[in-house]
Write a protein that holds these residues in place. Structure first.
Motif, PDB file in Angstrom:
ATOM      1  N   GLY A 147      29.245 -23.323  17.110  1.00  0.00           N
ATOM      2  CA  GLY A 147      30.551 -23.677  17.554  1.00  0.00           C
ATOM      3  C   GLY A 147      31.662 -24.076  16.831  1.00  0.00           C
ATOM      4  O   GLY A 147      32.630 -23.849  16.661  1.00  0.00           O
ATOM      5  N   VAL A 148      31.246 -25.388  16.291  1.00  0.00           N
ATOM      6  CA  VAL A 148      32.027 -26.115  15.141  1.00  0.00           C
ATOM      7  C   VAL A 148      32.475 -25.165  13.954  1.00  0.00           C
ATOM      8  O   VAL A 148      33.405 -25.031  13.447  1.00  0.00           O
ATOM      9  CB  VAL A 148      31.484 -27.534  14.902  1.00  0.00           C
ATOM     10  N   PHE A 149      31.400 -24.850  13.287  1.00  0.00           N
ATOM     11  CA  PHE A 149      31.526 -24.123  12.218  1.00  0.00           C
ATOM     12  C   PHE A 149      31.942 -22.654  12.268  1.00  0.00           C
ATOM     13  O   PHE A 149      32.505 -22.246  11.400  1.00  0.00           O
ATOM     14  CB  PHE A 149      30.053 -24.229  11.481  1.00  0.00           C
ATOM     15  N   GLY A 150      32.034 -22.160  13.490  1.00  0.00           N
ATOM     16  CA  GLY A 150      32.577 -20.800  13.979  1.00  0.00           C
ATOM     17  C   GLY A 150      34.038 -20.943  14.528  1.00  0.00           C
ATOM     18  O   GLY A 150      34.511 -20.118  15.001  1.00  0.00           O
ATOM     19  N   ASP A 151      34.508 -22.199  14.436  1.00  0.00           N
ATOM     20  CA  ASP A 151      35.986 -22.438  15.150  1.00  0.00           C
ATOM     21  C   ASP A 151      36.131 -22.230  16.241  1.00  0.00           C
ATOM     22  O   ASP A 151      37.200 -21.694  16.678  1.00  0.00           O
ATOM     23  CB  ASP A 151      36.761 -21.857  14.012  1.00  0.00           C
ATOM     24  N   GLU A 152      35.153 -22.539  16.903  1.00  0.00           N
ATOM     25  CA  GLU A 152      35.130 -22.407  18.525  1.00  0.00           C
ATOM     26  C   GLU A 152      35.112 -23.572  19.427  1.00  0.00           C
ATOM     27  O   GLU A 152      35.428 -23.652  20.760  1.00  0.00           O
ATOM     28  CB  GLU A 152      34.145 -21.386  19.070  1.00  0.00           C
ATOM     29  N   VAL A 153      34.546 -24.786  18.683  1.00  0.00           N
ATOM     30  CA  VAL A 153      34.427 -25.861  19.493  1.00  0.00           C
ATOM     31  C   VAL A 153      34.990 -26.885  18.733  1.00  0.00           C
ATOM     32  O   VAL A 153      34.937 -26.946  17.539  1.00  0.00           O
ATOM     33  CB  VAL A 153      32.809 -26.091  19.590  1.00  0.00           C
ATOM     34  N   ALA A 154      35.520 -27.920  19.395  1.00  0.00           N
ATOM     35  CA  ALA A 154      36.104 -29.340  18.863  1.00  0.00           C
ATOM     36  C   ALA A 154      37.205 -28.910  17.682  1.00  0.00           C
ATOM     37  O   ALA A 154      37.521 -29.560  16.938  1.00  0.00           O
ATOM     38  CB  ALA A 154      34.954 -29.972  18.112  1.00  0.00           C
ATOM     39  N   LYS A 155      38.131 -27.708  18.085  1.00  0.00           N
ATOM     40  CA  LYS A 155      39.120 -27.465  17.193  1.00  0.00           C
ATOM     41  C   LYS A 155      40.133 -28.383  17.170  1.00  0.00           C
ATOM     42  O   LYS A 155      40.663 -28.677  15.999  1.00  0.00           O
ATOM     43  CB  LYS A 155      39.818 -25.999  17.641  1.00  0.00           C
ATOM     44  N   ASP A 156      40.340 -29.317  18.107  1.00  0.00           N
ATOM     45  CA  ASP A 156      41.202 -30.391  18.134  1.00  0.00           C
ATOM     46  C   ASP A 156      40.934 -31.468  17.176  1.00  0.00           C
ATOM     47  O   ASP A 156      41.949 -32.260  16.606  1.00  0.00           O
ATOM     48  CB  ASP A 156      41.663 -30.880  19.436  1.00  0.00           C
ATOM     49  N   TRP A 157      39.647 -31.772  16.688  1.00  0.00           N
ATOM     50  CA  TRP A 157      39.527 -32.880  15.691  1.00  0.00           C
ATOM     51  C   TRP A 157      38.482 -32.237  14.526  1.00  0.00           C
ATOM     52  O   TRP A 157      38.224 -33.353  13.702  1.00  0.00           O
ATOM     53  CB  TRP A 157      38.741 -33.891  16.492  1.00  0.00           C
ATOM     54  N   MET A 158      38.192 -31.268  14.524  1.00  0.00           N
ATOM     55  CA  MET A 158      37.364 -30.876  13.380  1.00  0.00           C
ATOM     56  C   MET A 158      38.631 -29.899  12.338  1.00  0.00           C
ATOM     57  O   MET A 158      39.421 -29.263  12.851  1.00  0.00           O
ATOM     58  CB  MET A 158      36.483 -29.958  13.796  1.00  0.00           C
TER      59      MET A 158
END
Length: 162
Positions: A139-150
């Motif tokens: 999710g993080v590297f797919g820009d779907e999770v934690a977008k507010d701090w990654m």
């Protein structure tokens, strides 16, 4: 449910190839069995900084970083990290960090499920994702999770292993 191959599709091949790395020393030192999904990620991408931002602990660094963080929390140096950290009994697993000082943990939710939580340094708060490590990383590297701090990720990733 995402698998390691889905993460490899996003990040590329392991910087370690198919070396015979193991978490045996850490498991023996701490008297525990590490979560299997963490072990697969840690053996594949651990001990590497990904795209100059996210570091995942592997067999070389897990024990040292975990023991330091455990001692730090035990001595009351952090008011934001709410629970003990391995190797302390029933502690969370420190599995990585970002270059901005965020600390990444896995919390045992019971029945073999460990989910990602984090101390977010710039926001000064505690984050609970409810997601297992592979799901969270995909999710993080797919820009779907934690977008507010990654960060916004580039099209291609790279690894620093030294």
């Amino acid at each position: 449910m995402p698998e390691l191959k889905d993460l490899e599709h996003l990040l590329g091949p392991s910087p370690w190839g198919s070396s015979g790395r193991s978490f045996g020393e850490a498991e023996a030192a701490w008297g525990i069995q590490l979560p299997p999904d963490f072990k697969s990620v840690g053996l594949f991408y651990g001990d590497a900084l990904i795209t100059d931002f996210l570091f995942i602990c592997g067999p070389e660094m897990l024990t040292e970083k975990g023991e330091w963080m455990s001692d730090y929390v035990r001595r009351g140096k952090s008011r934001t990290i709410p629970r003990p950290v391995l190797p302390d009994r029933e502690g969370m697993l420190l599995w990585g960090h970002t270059i901005e000082g965020d600390r990444l943990f896995l919390e045992d939710m019971g029945s073999g499920v460990w989910t990602v939580s984090a101390f977010r340094r710039n926001l000064g708060d505690w984050y609970e994702s409810g997601l297992p490590i592979i799901d969270w990383l995909v999710g993080v590297f797919g820009d779907e999770v934690a977008k507010d701090w990654m960060p916004e990720w580039p099209d291609r990733h790279w690894f620093e292993t030294d």
